[in-house]
Design an enzyme around this catalytic site. Structure first.
Site, PDB file in Angstrom:
ATOM      1  N   ASN A 111       0.835  -1.200   0.000  1.00  0.00           N
ATOM      2  CA  ASN A 111       0.000   0.000   0.000  1.00  0.00           C
ATOM      3  C   ASN A 111       0.870   1.251   0.000  1.00  0.00           C
ATOM      4  OD1 ASN A 111      -0.278   1.863   2.570  1.00  0.00           O
ATOM      5  ND2 ASN A 111       0.146  -0.192   3.357  1.00  0.00           N
ATOM      6  N   PHE A 115      -1.454   8.196   4.508  1.00  0.00           N
ATOM      7  CA  PHE A 115      -2.212   8.772   5.622  1.00  0.00           C
ATOM      8  C   PHE A 115      -3.522   9.415   5.159  1.00  0.00           C
ATOM      9  CE2 PHE A 115       1.466   9.590   8.880  1.00  0.00           C
ATOM     10  CZ  PHE A 115       1.504   8.242   9.165  1.00  0.00           C
ATOM     11  N   SER A 173       5.789   4.987   8.659  1.00  0.00           N
ATOM     12  CA  SER A 173       5.125   4.764   7.376  1.00  0.00           C
ATOM     13  C   SER A 173       6.070   5.179   6.248  1.00  0.00           C
ATOM     14  CB  SER A 173       3.842   5.594   7.281  1.00  0.00           C
ATOM     15  OG  SER A 173       3.356   5.565   5.950  1.00  0.00           O
ATOM     16  N   ASN A 175       5.116   5.929   3.291  1.00  0.00           N
ATOM     17  CA  ASN A 175       4.311   6.549   2.231  1.00  0.00           C
ATOM     18  C   ASN A 175       4.114   8.058   2.374  1.00  0.00           C
ATOM     19  OD1 ASN A 175       3.871   3.998   1.002  1.00  0.00           O
ATOM     20  ND2 ASN A 175       2.410   3.547   2.633  1.00  0.00           N
ATOM     21  N   THR A 176       4.722   8.659   3.392  1.00  0.00           N
ATOM     22  CA  THR A 176       4.757  10.108   3.510  1.00  0.00           C
ATOM     23  C   THR A 176       6.217  10.516   3.429  1.00  0.00           C
ATOM     24  OG1 THR A 176       2.757  10.211   4.865  1.00  0.00           O
ATOM     25  CG2 THR A 176       4.259  12.083   4.995  1.00  0.00           C
ATOM     26  N   LYS A 207       5.878   3.183  16.998  1.00  0.00           N
ATOM     27  CA  LYS A 207       5.897   2.171  15.935  1.00  0.00           C
ATOM     28  C   LYS A 207       7.086   2.422  15.020  1.00  0.00           C
ATOM     29  CE  LYS A 207       2.736  -0.260  12.829  1.00  0.00           C
ATOM     30  NZ  LYS A 207       1.330  -0.361  12.395  1.00  0.00           N
ATOM     31  N   THR A 235       6.729  -4.457  13.653  1.00  0.00           N
ATOM     32  CA  THR A 235       7.158  -3.289  12.897  1.00  0.00           C
ATOM     33  C   THR A 235       6.039  -2.855  11.953  1.00  0.00           C
ATOM     34  OG1 THR A 235       8.003  -4.551  11.005  1.00  0.00           O
ATOM     35  CG2 THR A 235       9.542  -4.155  12.837  1.00  0.00           C
ATOM     36  N   ASN A 236       6.304  -1.724  11.305  1.00  0.00           N
ATOM     37  CA  ASN A 236       5.463  -1.272  10.204  1.00  0.00           C
ATOM     38  C   ASN A 236       5.823  -2.058   8.944  1.00  0.00           C
ATOM     39  OD1 ASN A 236       3.734   0.420   8.610  1.00  0.00           O
ATOM     40  ND2 ASN A 236       4.148   2.126   9.982  1.00  0.00           N
TER      41      ASN A 236
END
Length: 350
Positions: A111, A115, A173, A175-176, A207, A235-236
């Site tokens: 993915n 956010f 994350s 993705n940012t 996290k 973990t992430n």
């Protein structure tokens, strides 16, 4: 009969666009169409985590119910605790679609949501009116366009502290853009200080990413301990793409599911050797055996998400009951007694 209906429903959903299918799954939850056995527990399964008494150590990871739309039914799905979000100060649409991809051969997903969420006010409003049977936490995020992302985490913490049982600082994350830069020791210490200053008596978790070196893991453990964080989630998702199959294997974003299990469990064991803080194991949990492996590697509790995509919500009860059986088989009277008993094997495999 309900299991057969769930299998049929999963077959339909897995042939649809993944993000649309996820929205329909949340709608089905709210319509009462999914398994709802309530929190599953036993004397062996009960866990105390950061001051919270959990019926069992199996939780729902953030991302499944980003906007707290199905908190009440999820609280009856067998979990010991659930985490919603990530929430950011302002609503944001996230990255362009498509941004969620199934890797069926690998029982995995990629993915790059970025956010996407309704914003902290809308999500907090839903939690205000939600009566959940288990502890509910919020995953704290930062707006992509924010001039001070570290400050965003404190803003969201302040907004939610009256409505949640715990909060998770999510700097992992992928993705940012540049969000993971906040995992550096100095930046992380400053960010956590801001959150801890406003948290009140709410436990705060951190996290982390799986794509860290051992020195980085040790640095994060030290910063978290010094900041007074209550637990670390390991973990992430990962940026690793080794050994994947199918047409979506090179898509950008975070990889979750079965390919993450071993990597995330090694990081978990390394953290367990570096800190006395409680740990929550995430990454590739889709069976009681995998939950048990995380616990024996050093986790006090575990979370899952991607496993539900392939196993459905009844998977939760299966994992919890199988975990209870495994603890009993090996003579452990509690999850706490089993925690970390196989850590050295995972450290030697790292």
């Amino acid at each position: 009969m309900k299991r057969l209906a769930e299998k049929a429903g999963l077959a339909v959903l897995q042939n649809m666009d993944p993000e649309r299918a996820h929205g329909l799954a949340l709608a089905a939850l709210n319509a009462g169409l999914a398994s709802q056995p309530g929190p599953i527990t036993s004397d062996r399964l009960r866990v105390r985590l950061a001051g919270m008494d959990l019926a069992n150590p199996v939780g729902l990871a953030a991302g499944f119910d980003k906007n707290a739309q199905a908190v009440c039914p999820l609280g009856k799905a067998g979990f010991g605790f659930i985490e919603v979000g990530a929430a950011t100060p302002l609503p944001q649409p996230g990255n362009p679609k498509p941004r969620l991809f199934r890797l069926k051969q690998d029982a995995a997903a990629i993915n790059r949501f970025g956010f996407n969420n309704d914003g902290m006010d809308a999500i907090a409003g839903r939690l205000t009116n939600a009566e959940c049977a288990v502890p509910v936490g919020i995953n704290l995020g930062a707006n992509k366009t924010s001039e001070d992302r570290a400050a965003d985490f404190a803003v969201v913490m302040q907004r939610f502290k009256a409505h949640v049982s715990f909060a998770t600082v999510n700097v992992s994350s992928p993705n940012t853009e540049k969000l993971r830069d906040l995992q550096g020791p100095a930046a992380l210490a400053a960010l956590l200080e801001g959150v801890m200053d406003v948290r009140g008596d709410i436990p705060v978790f951190l996290k982390i990413a799986p794509d860290l070196t051992l020195p980085e893991i040790r640095d994060i453990a030290t910063v978290a301990q010094n900041a007074g964080v209550d637990a670390i989630i390991a973990t992430n998702t990962t940026l690793d793409r080794d050994g994947l199959h199918g047409p979506h294997k090179t898509q950008a974003g975070g990889l979750s599911g079965q390919p993450l299990f071993e990597k995330s469990t090694r990081v978990l064991a390394q953290l367990s050797a570096a800190t006395t803080l409680p740990l929550i194991g995430v990454g590739g949990v889709a069976s009681g055996a995998q939950a048990y492996a995380k616990i024996r590697a050093g986790a006090t509790a575990v979370q899952l998400y991607t496993g539900l995509v392939y196993g459905g919500l009844s998977l939760v009860g299966d994992i919890v009951r199988d975990l209870d059986d495994l603890l009993a088989r090996d003579g452990f009277a509690s999850v706490a007694e089993a925690c970390g008993t196989d850590r050295d094997r995972w450290l030697n495999a790292a």
